[in-house]
Write a protein that holds these residues in place. Structure first.
Motif, PDB file in Angstrom:
ATOM      1  N   ALA A  99       1.999  -3.040 -14.504  1.00 28.74           N
ATOM      2  CA  ALA A  99       1.971  -4.381 -13.877  1.00 28.74           C
ATOM      3  C   ALA A  99       0.689  -4.536 -13.061  1.00 28.74           C
ATOM      4  CB  ALA A  99       2.982  -4.958 -12.956  1.00 28.74           C
ATOM      5  N   GLY A 100       0.223  -3.287 -12.928  1.00 32.72           N
ATOM      6  CA  GLY A 100      -1.275  -3.025 -12.065  1.00 32.72           C
ATOM      7  C   GLY A 100      -1.264  -2.499 -10.753  1.00 32.72           C
ATOM      8  N   GLU A 101      -0.170  -1.870 -10.324  1.00 27.67           N
ATOM      9  CA  GLU A 101       0.078  -1.434  -9.106  1.00 27.67           C
ATOM     10  C   GLU A 101      -0.607   0.434  -9.468  1.00 27.67           C
ATOM     11  OE1 GLU A 101       3.352  -0.965  -6.613  1.00 27.67           O
ATOM     12  OE2 GLU A 101       4.357  -2.739  -7.776  1.00 27.67           O
ATOM     13  N   ARG A 102      -1.065   0.786  -8.411  1.00 25.06           N
ATOM     14  CA  ARG A 102      -1.488   2.104  -8.611  1.00 25.06           C
ATOM     15  C   ARG A 102      -0.302   2.810  -7.599  1.00 25.06           C
ATOM     16  NH1 ARG A 102      -7.651   1.396  -7.156  1.00 25.06           N
ATOM     17  NH2 ARG A 102      -8.170   0.140  -9.192  1.00 25.06           N
ATOM     18  N   VAL A 103       0.280   4.060  -7.918  1.00 19.50           N
ATOM     19  CA  VAL A 103       1.324   4.657  -7.233  1.00 19.50           C
ATOM     20  C   VAL A 103       1.392   6.040  -7.309  1.00 19.50           C
ATOM     21  CG1 VAL A 103       3.905   4.977  -7.288  1.00 19.50           C
ATOM     22  CG2 VAL A 103       3.092   2.952  -8.271  1.00 19.50           C
ATOM     23  N   ARG A 104       1.202   6.517  -6.022  1.00 19.03           N
ATOM     24  CA  ARG A 104       1.556   8.037  -5.655  1.00 19.03           C
ATOM     25  C   ARG A 104       2.499   8.526  -4.731  1.00 19.03           C
ATOM     26  NH1 ARG A 104      -5.068   9.397  -4.353  1.00 19.03           N
ATOM     27  NH2 ARG A 104      -5.719   8.478  -6.111  1.00 19.03           N
ATOM     28  N   TRP A 105       2.730   9.536  -5.069  1.00 18.57           N
ATOM     29  CA  TRP A 105       4.175  10.261  -4.308  1.00 18.57           C
ATOM     30  C   TRP A 105       3.636  11.508  -3.379  1.00 18.57           C
ATOM     31  CZ3 TRP A 105       8.724   8.747  -5.631  1.00 18.57           C
ATOM     32  CH2 TRP A 105       8.981   7.677  -6.938  1.00 18.57           C
ATOM     33  N   LEU A 106       3.983  11.496  -2.229  1.00 19.73           N
ATOM     34  CA  LEU A 106       3.803  12.672  -1.238  1.00 19.73           C
ATOM     35  C   LEU A 106       5.044  13.228  -0.482  1.00 19.73           C
ATOM     36  CD1 LEU A 106       1.463  14.121   0.383  1.00 19.73           C
ATOM     37  CD2 LEU A 106       1.878  12.532   2.137  1.00 19.73           C
ATOM     38  N   PRO A 107       5.061  14.760  -0.995  1.00 23.18           N
ATOM     39  CA  PRO A 107       6.416  15.286  -0.393  1.00 23.18           C
ATOM     40  C   PRO A 107       6.244  15.200   1.075  1.00 23.18           C
ATOM     41  CG  PRO A 107       5.397  16.590  -2.051  1.00 23.18           C
ATOM     42  CD  PRO A 107       4.316  15.496  -1.985  1.00 23.18           C
ATOM     43  N   ARG A 108       7.518  15.031   1.716  1.00 25.33           N
ATOM     44  CA  ARG A 108       7.473  14.715   3.180  1.00 25.33           C
ATOM     45  C   ARG A 108       6.759  16.055   3.905  1.00 25.33           C
ATOM     46  NH1 ARG A 108       9.876  10.939   5.165  1.00 25.33           N
ATOM     47  NH2 ARG A 108      11.148  10.518   3.422  1.00 25.33           N
ATOM     48  N   ARG A 109       7.077  17.166   3.346  1.00 24.61           N
ATOM     49  CA  ARG A 109       6.415  18.360   4.132  1.00 24.61           C
ATOM     50  C   ARG A 109       4.784  18.461   4.049  1.00 24.61           C
ATOM     51  NH1 ARG A 109       9.917  22.918   4.761  1.00 24.61           N
ATOM     52  NH2 ARG A 109      12.128  22.556   3.964  1.00 24.61           N
ATOM     53  N   GLN A 110       4.336  17.595   3.476  1.00 28.14           N
ATOM     54  CA  GLN A 110       2.687  17.477   3.460  1.00 28.14           C
ATOM     55  C   GLN A 110       2.617  16.222   4.282  1.00 28.14           C
ATOM     56  OE1 GLN A 110       1.279  17.541  -0.540  1.00 28.14           O
ATOM     57  NE2 GLN A 110       2.530  18.820  -1.000  1.00 28.14           N
ATOM     58  N   ALA A 111       3.516  15.757   4.943  1.00 29.33           N
ATOM     59  CA  ALA A 111       3.042  14.625   5.749  1.00 29.33           C
ATOM     60  C   ALA A 111       3.227  14.699   7.129  1.00 29.33           C
ATOM     61  CB  ALA A 111       3.728  13.394   5.399  1.00 29.33           C
ATOM     62  N   SER A 112       3.750  16.061   7.565  1.00 27.83           N
ATOM     63  CA  SER A 112       4.177  16.391   9.084  1.00 27.83           C
ATOM     64  C   SER A 112       3.038  16.013  10.022  1.00 27.83           C
ATOM     65  CB  SER A 112       4.493  17.949   9.066  1.00 27.83           C
ATOM     66  OG  SER A 112       5.838  17.918   8.267  1.00 27.83           O
ATOM     67  N   ASP A 113       1.670  16.051   9.801  1.00 23.12           N
ATOM     68  CA  ASP A 113       0.757  15.906  10.479  1.00 23.12           C
ATOM     69  C   ASP A 113       0.020  14.582  10.432  1.00 23.12           C
ATOM     70  OD1 ASP A 113      -0.526  16.429   8.410  1.00 23.12           O
ATOM     71  OD2 ASP A 113      -1.846  17.815   9.180  1.00 23.12           O
ATOM     72  N   ILE A 114       0.757  13.704   9.763  1.00 29.36           N
ATOM     73  CA  ILE A 114       0.252  12.377   9.782  1.00 29.36           C
ATOM     74  C   ILE A 114       0.931  11.421  10.729  1.00 29.36           C
ATOM     75  CG2 ILE A 114      -0.385  10.332   8.087  1.00 29.36           C
ATOM     76  CD1 ILE A 114      -0.327  12.222   5.608  1.00 29.36           C
ATOM     77  N   ALA A 115      -0.098  10.547  11.577  1.00 29.20           N
ATOM     78  CA  ALA A 115       0.633   9.591  12.255  1.00 29.20           C
ATOM     79  C   ALA A 115       1.002   8.494  11.518  1.00 29.20           C
ATOM     80  CB  ALA A 115      -0.304   9.196  13.502  1.00 29.20           C
ATOM     81  N   LEU A 116       2.332   8.339  11.403  1.00 23.53           N
ATOM     82  CA  LEU A 116       2.960   7.237  10.671  1.00 23.53           C
ATOM     83  C   LEU A 116       3.658   6.137  11.456  1.00 23.53           C
ATOM     84  CD1 LEU A 116       4.675   9.728   7.975  1.00 23.53           C
ATOM     85  CD2 LEU A 116       2.692   8.232   7.708  1.00 23.53           C
ATOM     86  N   PRO A 117       3.645   4.842  10.930  1.00 24.92           N
ATOM     87  CA  PRO A 117       4.424   3.976  11.982  1.00 24.92           C
ATOM     88  C   PRO A 117       5.892   4.108  11.441  1.00 24.92           C
ATOM     89  CG  PRO A 117       3.122   2.851   9.921  1.00 24.92           C
ATOM     90  CD  PRO A 117       3.015   4.470  10.005  1.00 24.92           C
ATOM     91  N   GLY A 118       6.860   3.596  12.473  1.00 26.06           N
ATOM     92  CA  GLY A 118       8.063   3.601  12.361  1.00 26.06           C
ATOM     93  C   GLY A 118       8.806   2.910  11.443  1.00 26.06           C
ATOM     94  N   ASN A 119       7.974   2.082  10.450  1.00 34.86           N
ATOM     95  CA  ASN A 119       8.812   1.366   9.588  1.00 34.86           C
ATOM     96  C   ASN A 119       7.851   1.382   8.131  1.00 34.86           C
ATOM     97  OD1 ASN A 119      11.231   0.097  10.799  1.00 34.86           O
ATOM     98  ND2 ASN A 119       9.504  -0.260  12.131  1.00 34.86           N
ATOM     99  N   ASP A 120       8.452   1.266   7.015  1.00 27.80           N
ATOM    100  CA  ASP A 120       7.836   0.941   5.823  1.00 27.80           C
ATOM    101  C   ASP A 120       6.962  -0.562   6.058  1.00 27.80           C
ATOM    102  OD1 ASP A 120       9.350   3.037   4.885  1.00 27.80           O
ATOM    103  OD2 ASP A 120      10.251   1.805   3.168  1.00 27.80           O
ATOM    104  N   PHE A 121       6.067  -0.585   5.266  1.00 27.14           N
ATOM    105  CA  PHE A 121       5.039  -1.825   5.421  1.00 27.14           C
ATOM    106  C   PHE A 121       4.627  -2.078   4.386  1.00 27.14           C
ATOM    107  CE2 PHE A 121       2.655   1.757   6.602  1.00 27.14           C
ATOM    108  CZ  PHE A 121       1.176   1.487   6.177  1.00 27.14           C
ATOM    109  N   TRP A 122       3.983  -3.394   4.223  1.00 27.56           N
ATOM    110  CA  TRP A 122       3.019  -3.882   3.330  1.00 27.56           C
ATOM    111  C   TRP A 122       1.767  -4.240   4.191  1.00 27.56           C
ATOM    112  CZ3 TRP A 122       1.943  -4.155  -1.845  1.00 27.56           C
ATOM    113  CH2 TRP A 122       3.444  -3.976  -2.787  1.00 27.56           C
ATOM    114  N   LEU A 123       0.545  -3.855   3.884  1.00 28.66           N
ATOM    115  CA  LEU A 123      -0.612  -4.225   4.620  1.00 28.66           C
ATOM    116  C   LEU A 123      -1.678  -4.991   3.648  1.00 28.66           C
ATOM    117  CD1 LEU A 123      -2.553  -4.133   7.285  1.00 28.66           C
ATOM    118  CD2 LEU A 123      -3.468  -1.856   6.271  1.00 28.66           C
ATOM    119  N   LEU A 124      -1.814  -6.247   4.053  1.00 28.75           N
ATOM    120  CA  LEU A 124      -2.364  -7.094   3.279  1.00 28.75           C
ATOM    121  C   LEU A 124      -3.797  -7.472   3.645  1.00 28.75           C
ATOM    122  CD1 LEU A 124       0.657  -8.672   3.099  1.00 28.75           C
ATOM    123  CD2 LEU A 124      -0.553  -8.697   0.769  1.00 28.75           C
TER     124      LEU A 124
END
Length: 175
Positions: A99-124
């Motif tokens: 459809a035109g999306e670009r999709v990537r996957w990140l294992p959770r163990r590789q995200a430990s030091d990333i500041a993440l918001p508390g909820n899933d989101f769309w940013l437009l």
């Protein structure tokens, strides 16, 4: 923040340059996926027909946005080995890509030091956030809209950090 949340279709139709989506749950229980997920659990077969009743509204919406020049990216942070639900998502991701999306996957163990918001989101357009709230069992808990600059900055930085580390769908193998 607004109690009056426009539909996702309205938000995507208004997007001008970018739409990024960060998914961080290993299990969703969204009602409109329930039948397809149950079928997949029973048979291992996933609806991947872009013209199907299930997929066509999404494919049409994303295709229109991409045709207008909107870059649509989705990143998924997942625990490994992955849950059945993530296997289900993985099995249908090619439709998102077609459809035109670009999709990537990140294992959770590789995200430990990333500041993440508390909820899933769309940013437009790097300014408007649609928070996706979920109940404990993964059912939709409704959306929330904000244009708070600090929140938009957090989401943009989190998404870009995840995106930089994540593996493109065509190279990611579920475990």
């Amino acid at each position: 923040m607004s109690a009056n949340v426009p539909s996702f279709e309205e938000l995507m139709e208004a997007a001008q340059s970018s739409a990024v989506h960060l998914e961080m749950r290993d299990q969703y229980g969204v009602a409109d996926e329930a039948d397809d997920f149950d079928t997949w659990l029973r048979t291992g077969q996933r609806d991947v027909d872009a013209a199907s009743e299930y997929w066509s509204p999404w494919v049409d919406l994303i295709s229109r946005a991409v045709t207008r020049g909107v870059v649509v990216r989705r990143a998924r942070i997942v625990s490994e080995p992955v849950s059945d639900y993530i296997r289900y998502e993985y099995a249908g991701t090619q439709v998102n890509i077609d459809a035109g999306e670009r999709v990537r996957w990140l294992p959770r163990r590789q995200a430990s030091d990333i500041a993440l918001p508390g909820n899933d989101f769309w940013l437009l357009d790097e300014r408007l956030i649609r928070w996706n709230h979920f109940t404990g069992d993964g059912a939709s808990g409704g959306g929330e809209i904000t244009e708070d600059r600090a929140s938009a900055k957090l989401c943009a930085e989190a998404f870009e950090a995840v995106w930089a580390r994540a593996t493109p769908h065509e190279n990611y193998r579920i475990s």
